[in-house]
Motif scaffolding. Structure first.
Motif, PDB file in Angstrom:
ATOM      1  N   GLU A  37      -0.452   4.893   0.828  1.00  0.00           N
ATOM      2  CA  GLU A  37      -0.854   5.823   1.884  1.00  0.00           C
ATOM      3  C   GLU A  37      -0.985   5.080   3.212  1.00  0.00           C
ATOM      4  O   GLU A  37      -2.000   4.457   3.499  1.00  0.00           O
ATOM      5  CB  GLU A  37      -2.174   6.494   1.519  1.00  0.00           C
ATOM      6  CG  GLU A  37      -2.043   7.578   0.461  1.00  0.00           C
ATOM      7  CD  GLU A  37      -1.279   8.797   0.971  1.00  0.00           C
ATOM      8  OE1 GLU A  37      -1.160   8.974   2.200  1.00  0.00           O
ATOM      9  OE2 GLU A  37      -0.805   9.576   0.129  1.00  0.00           O
ATOM     10  N   THR A  81      -3.366   0.387  -3.941  1.00  0.00           N
ATOM     11  CA  THR A  81      -3.726   1.692  -3.419  1.00  0.00           C
ATOM     12  C   THR A  81      -5.067   2.167  -3.964  1.00  0.00           C
ATOM     13  O   THR A  81      -5.545   1.675  -4.991  1.00  0.00           O
ATOM     14  CB  THR A  81      -2.641   2.730  -3.771  1.00  0.00           C
ATOM     15  OG1 THR A  81      -3.002   4.018  -3.264  1.00  0.00           O
ATOM     16  CG2 THR A  81      -2.457   2.820  -5.279  1.00  0.00           C
ATOM     17  N   ALA A  82      -5.651   3.129  -3.282  1.00  0.00           N
ATOM     18  CA  ALA A  82      -6.901   3.729  -3.740  1.00  0.00           C
ATOM     19  C   ALA A  82      -6.657   5.012  -4.524  1.00  0.00           C
ATOM     20  O   ALA A  82      -7.596   5.674  -4.946  1.00  0.00           O
ATOM     21  CB  ALA A  82      -7.802   4.027  -2.536  1.00  0.00           C
ATOM     22  N   TYR A  83      -5.382   5.376  -4.725  1.00  0.00           N
ATOM     23  CA  TYR A  83      -5.051   6.672  -5.316  1.00  0.00           C
ATOM     24  C   TYR A  83      -4.363   6.507  -6.670  1.00  0.00           C
ATOM     25  O   TYR A  83      -3.265   5.976  -6.775  1.00  0.00           O
ATOM     26  CB  TYR A  83      -4.135   7.451  -4.358  1.00  0.00           C
ATOM     27  CG  TYR A  83      -4.768   7.686  -3.006  1.00  0.00           C
ATOM     28  CD1 TYR A  83      -5.566   8.801  -2.783  1.00  0.00           C
ATOM     29  CD2 TYR A  83      -4.567   6.787  -1.970  1.00  0.00           C
ATOM     30  CE1 TYR A  83      -6.157   9.013  -1.551  1.00  0.00           C
ATOM     31  CE2 TYR A  83      -5.157   6.981  -0.720  1.00  0.00           C
ATOM     32  CZ  TYR A  83      -5.943   8.098  -0.524  1.00  0.00           C
ATOM     33  OH  TYR A  83      -6.525   8.305   0.704  1.00  0.00           O
ATOM     34  N   ARG A  84      -5.019   7.005  -7.716  1.00  0.00           N
ATOM     35  CA  ARG A  84      -4.490   6.895  -9.073  1.00  0.00           C
ATOM     36  C   ARG A  84      -3.240   7.740  -9.299  1.00  0.00           C
ATOM     37  O   ARG A  84      -2.420   7.437 -10.157  1.00  0.00           O
ATOM     38  CB  ARG A  84      -5.550   7.339 -10.090  1.00  0.00           C
ATOM     39  CG  ARG A  84      -6.736   6.399 -10.197  1.00  0.00           C
ATOM     40  CD  ARG A  84      -7.713   6.896 -11.230  1.00  0.00           C
ATOM     41  NE  ARG A  84      -8.851   5.991 -11.363  1.00  0.00           N
ATOM     42  CZ  ARG A  84      -8.864   4.929 -12.147  1.00  0.00           C
ATOM     43  NH1 ARG A  84      -7.804   4.651 -12.886  1.00  0.00           N
ATOM     44  NH2 ARG A  84      -9.924   4.151 -12.214  1.00  0.00           N
ATOM     45  N   GLU A  85      -3.084   8.819  -8.523  1.00  0.00           N
ATOM     46  CA  GLU A  85      -2.006   9.771  -8.803  1.00  0.00           C
ATOM     47  C   GLU A  85      -0.608   9.206  -8.578  1.00  0.00           C
ATOM     48  O   GLU A  85       0.386   9.813  -8.967  1.00  0.00           O
ATOM     49  CB  GLU A  85      -2.179  11.053  -7.967  1.00  0.00           C
ATOM     50  CG  GLU A  85      -2.192  10.833  -6.460  1.00  0.00           C
ATOM     51  CD  GLU A  85      -3.602  10.710  -5.904  1.00  0.00           C
ATOM     52  OE1 GLU A  85      -3.800  11.092  -4.735  1.00  0.00           O
ATOM     53  OE2 GLU A  85      -4.485  10.234  -6.629  1.00  0.00           O
ATOM     54  N   TYR A  86      -0.511   8.029  -7.956  1.00  0.00           N
ATOM     55  CA  TYR A  86       0.813   7.440  -7.729  1.00  0.00           C
ATOM     56  C   TYR A  86       1.264   6.532  -8.882  1.00  0.00           C
ATOM     57  O   TYR A  86       2.331   5.931  -8.817  1.00  0.00           O
ATOM     58  CB  TYR A  86       0.822   6.634  -6.432  1.00  0.00           C
ATOM     59  CG  TYR A  86       0.739   7.478  -5.186  1.00  0.00           C
ATOM     60  CD1 TYR A  86       1.817   8.253  -4.777  1.00  0.00           C
ATOM     61  CD2 TYR A  86      -0.423   7.499  -4.426  1.00  0.00           C
ATOM     62  CE1 TYR A  86       1.742   9.038  -3.632  1.00  0.00           C
ATOM     63  CE2 TYR A  86      -0.512   8.273  -3.276  1.00  0.00           C
ATOM     64  CZ  TYR A  86       0.576   9.040  -2.888  1.00  0.00           C
ATOM     65  OH  TYR A  86       0.494   9.814  -1.758  1.00  0.00           O
ATOM     66  N   LEU A 101      -5.559  -0.812  -8.217  1.00  0.00           N
ATOM     67  CA  LEU A 101      -6.442   0.141  -7.552  1.00  0.00           C
ATOM     68  C   LEU A 101      -7.490  -0.589  -6.717  1.00  0.00           C
ATOM     69  O   LEU A 101      -8.101  -1.557  -7.168  1.00  0.00           O
ATOM     70  CB  LEU A 101      -7.139   1.022  -8.591  1.00  0.00           C
ATOM     71  CG  LEU A 101      -6.290   2.147  -9.198  1.00  0.00           C
ATOM     72  CD1 LEU A 101      -7.053   2.818 -10.335  1.00  0.00           C
ATOM     73  CD2 LEU A 101      -5.913   3.183  -8.143  1.00  0.00           C
ATOM     74  N   ASP A 131       0.856  -1.183   0.000  1.00  0.00           N
ATOM     75  CA  ASP A 131       0.000   0.000   0.000  1.00  0.00           C
ATOM     76  C   ASP A 131       0.898   1.241   0.000  1.00  0.00           C
ATOM     77  O   ASP A 131       2.071   1.176   0.389  1.00  0.00           O
ATOM     78  CB  ASP A 131      -0.892  -0.032   1.242  1.00  0.00           C
ATOM     79  CG  ASP A 131      -1.945   1.057   1.222  1.00  0.00           C
ATOM     80  OD1 ASP A 131      -2.227   1.608   0.139  1.00  0.00           O
ATOM     81  OD2 ASP A 131      -2.481   1.376   2.303  1.00  0.00           O
ATOM     82  N   LYS A 185       5.203   6.177   4.192  1.00  0.00           N
ATOM     83  CA  LYS A 185       4.452   5.818   2.988  1.00  0.00           C
ATOM     84  C   LYS A 185       5.142   4.674   2.241  1.00  0.00           C
ATOM     85  O   LYS A 185       6.367   4.516   2.310  1.00  0.00           O
ATOM     86  CB  LYS A 185       4.327   7.026   2.056  1.00  0.00           C
ATOM     87  CG  LYS A 185       3.368   8.095   2.552  1.00  0.00           C
ATOM     88  CD  LYS A 185       3.182   9.186   1.508  1.00  0.00           C
ATOM     89  CE  LYS A 185       2.161  10.207   1.954  1.00  0.00           C
ATOM     90  NZ  LYS A 185       1.938  11.257   0.918  1.00  0.00           N
TER      91      LYS A 185
END
Length: 238
Positions: free
Chosen positions: A57, A80-85, A99, A55, A62
């Motif tokens: 975040e 992760t739940a965040y696309r920006e990474y 995701l 993960d 991190k």
């Protein structure tokens, strides 16, 4: 022989889901699971694993920062739940980027990517300190390390650039090939490994070899600085 895996995620339900998906693959073994990266870091100081489901975040540290601190990291799949990474995941050369919530179908794709990467290692024969044989078509070609200028990656292929201007295109992951090279080589970018004895010039952001300017990636500047520091110390001692 089973592939040893760990899960690093601060969400209990996420750890349970990944473990449940992984249990469907007999050749993979979940050896431990951690709720933060510091616990995983301590574990990896003692034990070797083949694959981390990581993960990003998380509290304390991190996942991407944790990965950067590992000297010889195992293969990694970001969860992760965040696309920006996604872009940073590519720069860190992770196998895949899942995701949440992670479906089994998508998880299966990641496992297959790992399997393909592992099987590609068979394309190389045992090496010596000065050369390696690589598979090209129906031949095994001898590559002498001292003749290599740099190695360039494009997706699942690498190109080995030699002093005599010959090129060898090989279906291989650059991170796998990197581990087979001797200490004269340094990874300076997600797409480039250089032969340190062949460089003509360098600056803060670029290295010049054979009139080609090779960028130094942000994620690899520490690698390059470590090399420079080791050379300075070596010259002082001599």
């Amino acid at each position: 022989m089973k592939h040893k895996c760990i899960i690093v995620d601060d969400e209990p339900l996420a750890r349970e889901l990944i473990a449940s998906h992984l249990a469907n693959f007999e050749s993979f073994e979940l050896v431990d699971s951690f709720e933060n990266a510091l616990q995983a870091y301590t574990y990896l100081e003692t034990y070797d694993v083949d694959l981390i489901f990581l993960d990003i975040e998380m509290p304390l540290l991190k996942g991407n920062d944790f990965l950067k601190k590992l000297k010889n990291p195992p293969k990694v799949i970001f969860t992760t739940a965040y696309r920006e990474y996604a872009i940073e995941g590519y720069e860190l050369n992770v196998i895949d980027y899942l995701l949440k919530p992670i479906t089994f179908d998508r998880f299966f794709v990641s496992i297959e990517k790992f399997r393909q990467l592992q099987s590609s290692k068979k394309e190389f024969t045992p090496i010596t300190d000065n050369h390696i044989f690589v598979a090209s078509g129906n031949k095994n070609i001898k590559i002498v390390f001292d003749e290599i200028l740099y190695i360039e990656s494009l997706k699942d292929y690498i190109t080995i650039h030699l002093e005599n201007e010959k090129l060898h295109h090989i279906k291989q992951n650059i991170s796998v090939f990197e581990k087979l090279l001797n200490t004269d080589f340094v990874r300076v970018h997600r797409s480039f490994i250089i032969h340190t004895k062949k460089l003509n010039a360098y600056s803060k952001n670029e290295i010049e070899i054979n009139h080609l300017e090779i960028p130094i990636g942000n994620s690899y500047k520490e690698n390059w600085l470590n090399y420079l520091n080791s050379m300075i110390l070596s010259n002082i001692r001599s």
